[in-house]
Motif scaffolding. Structure first.
Motif, PDB file in Angstrom:
ATOM      1  N   SER A  35       0.815  -1.212   0.000  1.00 23.38           N
ATOM      2  CA  SER A  35       0.000   0.000   0.000  1.00 23.38           C
ATOM      3  C   SER A  35       0.848   1.261   0.000  1.00 23.38           C
ATOM      4  N   GLY A  36       2.124   1.129   0.377  1.00 23.66           N
ATOM      5  CA  GLY A  36       2.965   2.314   0.464  1.00 23.66           C
ATOM      6  C   GLY A  36       2.733   3.100   1.741  1.00 23.66           C
ATOM      7  N   ARG A  37       1.778   2.646   2.561  1.00 25.05           N
ATOM      8  CA  ARG A  37       1.539   3.345   3.827  1.00 25.05           C
ATOM      9  C   ARG A  37       2.627   2.987   4.814  1.00 25.05           C
ATOM     10  N   ARG A  38       3.097   3.974   5.566  1.00 27.59           N
ATOM     11  CA  ARG A  38       4.109   3.717   6.575  1.00 27.59           C
ATOM     12  C   ARG A  38       3.418   3.224   7.844  1.00 27.59           C
ATOM     13  N   PRO A  39       3.714   1.996   8.251  1.00 27.19           N
ATOM     14  CA  PRO A  39       2.956   1.424   9.375  1.00 27.19           C
ATOM     15  C   PRO A  39       3.274   2.084  10.717  1.00 27.19           C
ATOM     16  N   ARG A  40       2.264   2.168  11.552  1.00 26.80           N
ATOM     17  CA  ARG A  40       2.409   2.704  12.906  1.00 26.80           C
ATOM     18  C   ARG A  40       1.814   1.699  13.891  1.00 26.80           C
ATOM     19  N   ARG A  41       2.057   1.918  15.163  1.00 25.29           N
ATOM     20  CA  ARG A  41       1.536   1.003  16.185  1.00 25.29           C
ATOM     21  C   ARG A  41       1.084   1.801  17.400  1.00 25.29           C
ATOM     22  N   LEU A  42       0.015   1.302  18.008  1.00 20.00           N
ATOM     23  CA  LEU A  42      -0.365   1.800  19.333  1.00 20.00           C
ATOM     24  C   LEU A  42       0.363   0.929  20.352  1.00 20.00           C
ATOM     25  N   VAL A  43       1.191   1.548  21.177  1.00 16.73           N
ATOM     26  CA  VAL A  43       1.979   0.762  22.148  1.00 16.73           C
ATOM     27  C   VAL A  43       1.787   1.300  23.563  1.00 16.73           C
ATOM     28  N   ASN A  44       1.956   0.401  24.513  1.00 14.46           N
ATOM     29  CA  ASN A  44       1.974   0.792  25.922  1.00 14.46           C
ATOM     30  C   ASN A  44       3.339   1.375  26.246  1.00 14.46           C
ATOM     31  N   VAL A  45       3.352   2.423  27.032  1.00 10.20           N
ATOM     32  CA  VAL A  45       4.638   2.968  27.485  1.00 10.20           C
ATOM     33  C   VAL A  45       4.641   3.139  29.007  1.00 10.20           C
ATOM     34  N   ASP A  46       5.814   2.936  29.579  1.00  8.40           N
ATOM     35  CA  ASP A  46       6.040   3.258  30.995  1.00  8.40           C
ATOM     36  C   ASP A  46       6.671   4.628  31.032  1.00  8.40           C
ATOM     37  N   ILE A  47       6.157   5.495  31.896  1.00 10.06           N
ATOM     38  CA  ILE A  47       6.629   6.874  31.904  1.00 10.06           C
ATOM     39  C   ILE A  47       7.302   7.198  33.223  1.00 10.06           C
ATOM     40  N   ASN A  48       8.504   7.687  33.043  1.00 11.22           N
ATOM     41  CA  ASN A  48       9.282   8.098  34.208  1.00 11.22           C
ATOM     42  C   ASN A  48       8.882   9.539  34.508  1.00 11.22           C
ATOM     43  N   GLY A  49       7.875   9.690  35.362  1.00 11.16           N
ATOM     44  CA  GLY A  49       7.402  11.056  35.561  1.00 11.16           C
ATOM     45  C   GLY A  49       6.325  11.124  36.618  1.00 11.16           C
ATOM     46  N   PRO A  50       5.783  12.303  36.807  1.00 13.01           N
ATOM     47  CA  PRO A  50       4.837  12.547  37.887  1.00 13.01           C
ATOM     48  C   PRO A  50       3.451  11.960  37.587  1.00 13.01           C
ATOM     49  N   ALA A  51       2.620  11.902  38.614  1.00 14.80           N
ATOM     50  CA  ALA A  51       1.258  11.375  38.483  1.00 14.80           C
ATOM     51  C   ALA A  51       0.351  12.438  37.873  1.00 14.80           C
ATOM     52  N   ILE A  52       0.517  12.645  36.574  1.00 17.86           N
ATOM     53  CA  ILE A  52      -0.303  13.657  35.891  1.00 17.86           C
ATOM     54  C   ILE A  52      -0.969  12.999  34.701  1.00 17.86           C
TER      55      ILE A  52
END
Ligand code: THG
Length: 374
Positions: free
Chosen positions: A287-304
């Motif tokens: 298709s020529g489309r550049r594939p993307r993904r929804l991923v889980n991330v762990d964030i080093n940061g405040p509870a916001i």
């Protein structure tokens, strides 16, 4: 602080007055209807949902009813999931795509009768879409929005509460995503074991919108001994549990494969549906489309949490967006959902999220948050 006002252009749910009385503090607009999103105390609402039982006004998950001799064929043509085995009493989560394979909604398909279906929709204009597709195909169907409004009862104690309300036999006989007709004190609804959390529970699809506040108070009264309280679809729990929020977690041109709904897309059989050719072309790299993904991330940061998506970079190069970020009470860390180029989707990839006032480190997680082994 600015506010969005109430007015006549946006619809009120049959449970609206009850939610105001119960202290709803914030609403969103979903399918042109007000939907409560907070009662002002997120920690307490999470606690209620995960340890007891909560009552949610989700009437804004409107139904699109498709009825007639061609209903089943049309519903299958609209749905990326194989619905061959659907039958009365069964519901299925089924993504809808446009002709480019782009996800345009992710409804639950409820088979009411062999020739009558409800698409219980997320926030997009599915009624217009279904009418247009049916018209172009010349299908023999009626397509309309019926008077059907879901009320969700979610949490570990939902089972006992529901048994008190409709009798233990009905509840015991109802498997996951199964439904049946029921009534309480003459108030009619379809009872389904479903809901947008992984805490267990039910949805009552009220079929008489004049009786919403009555149903709300009956459930609240019966739930008192289980500690019931009002709640809303819970952003923290649903991200922990891996449930997609259509329109919120991804860009508007995402495909179901990119957002992790591959298990609900049938590409390897002869079922025809809108968008199948485009998804097959994507899969074979044509298709020529550049594939993307929804991923889980762990964030080093405040509870916001974020109020809009934050740009993500890897080594200074833009790779996508941090769509949603929450504090996870279960994991005791900040977690999020990132929609990124597939090259940046490998577990362990370190990303930088540009919040308004600081840069946060987000690491692509290898496991679903919902996996207790994580
Ligand atoms: N209830 C009703 N309508 C809805 C929603 C709902 N319409 C909009 C929105 N929510 C649709 N989104 C989802 C997303 C996931 C699930 C349900 C609705 C869900 N998924 C399970 C899972 O992924 O594990 C099971 C899917 C399956 O096995 O078919 O429950 O909440 N009325």
């Amino acid at each position: 602080m600015s506010q969005i006002g109430f007015g006549s252009r946006i619809r009120k749910s049959p449970f609206f007055d009850s939610t105001i009385e119960a202290g709803a503090a914030a609403f969103t607009i979903y399918n042109r209807m007000y939907m409560p999103v907070s009662y002002g105390n997120p920690d307490a609402e999470y606690e209620l949902l995960t340890t007891a039982v909560a009552l949610w006004d989700v009437a804004a998950e409107r139904q699109v009813e498709i009825v007639g001799p061609d209903a089943k064929a049309l519903v299958q043509y609209l749905s990326a999931r194989n619905l061959e085995s659907i039958k009365p009493g069964v519901a299925r989560y089924a993504p809808l795509c446009d002709h480019n394979g782009v996800l345009i909604n992710d409804p639950i398909v409820v088979c009411v009768n062999p020739d009558r279906y409800w698409l219980s929709i997320a926030d997009s204009d599915v009624l217009l879409w279904v009418r247009a597709v049916a018209g172009e195909r010349g299908d023999n169907v009626d397509v309309f929005e019926p008077d059907v409004s879901p009320l969700a009862i979610q949490g570990p104690l939902a089972e006992q509460l529901m048994a008190d309300l409709v009798g233990p036999e009905m509840v015991a006989g109802l498997g996951f995503f199964k439904h049946c007709f029921a009534e309480i004190q003459g108030i009619p609804f379809v009872l389904c074991r479903s809901g947008w959390s992984k805490q267990g529970g039910f949805e009552l699809f009220l079929t008489d919108g004049t009786r919403g506040n009555e149903l709300w108070s009956i459930v609240m009264d019966a739930g008192e001994k289980y500690g019931i309280g009002p709640g809303t679809p819970n952003q923290q729990e649903r991200i922990e549990s891996g449930l997609l929020s259509y329109g919120s977690d991804h860009l508007r041109d995402a495909t179901p494969l990119e957002v992790g709904l591959g298990a609900f897309v049938s590409l390897d059989n002869d079922i025809d549906f809108i968008g199948k050719a485009a998804l097959l072309a994507d899969r074979s790299g044509q298709s020529g489309r550049r594939p993307r993904r929804l991923v889980n991330v762990d964030i080093n940061g405040p509870a916001i949490s974020n109020t809009h998506p934050w740009p993500l970079t890897r080594g200074g190069v833009p790779v996508g967006e941090l769509r949603n970020m929450v504090w996870s009470p279960r994991l005791q860390r900040s977690i999020g959902l990132a929609f990124v180029d597939a090259v940046a989707a490998e577990p362990g990839t370190v990303l930088s999220a540009q919040a308004e006032w600081q840069t946060l480190e987000a690491v692509v997680s290898g496991q679903p948050f919902g996996d207790p082994r994580a």
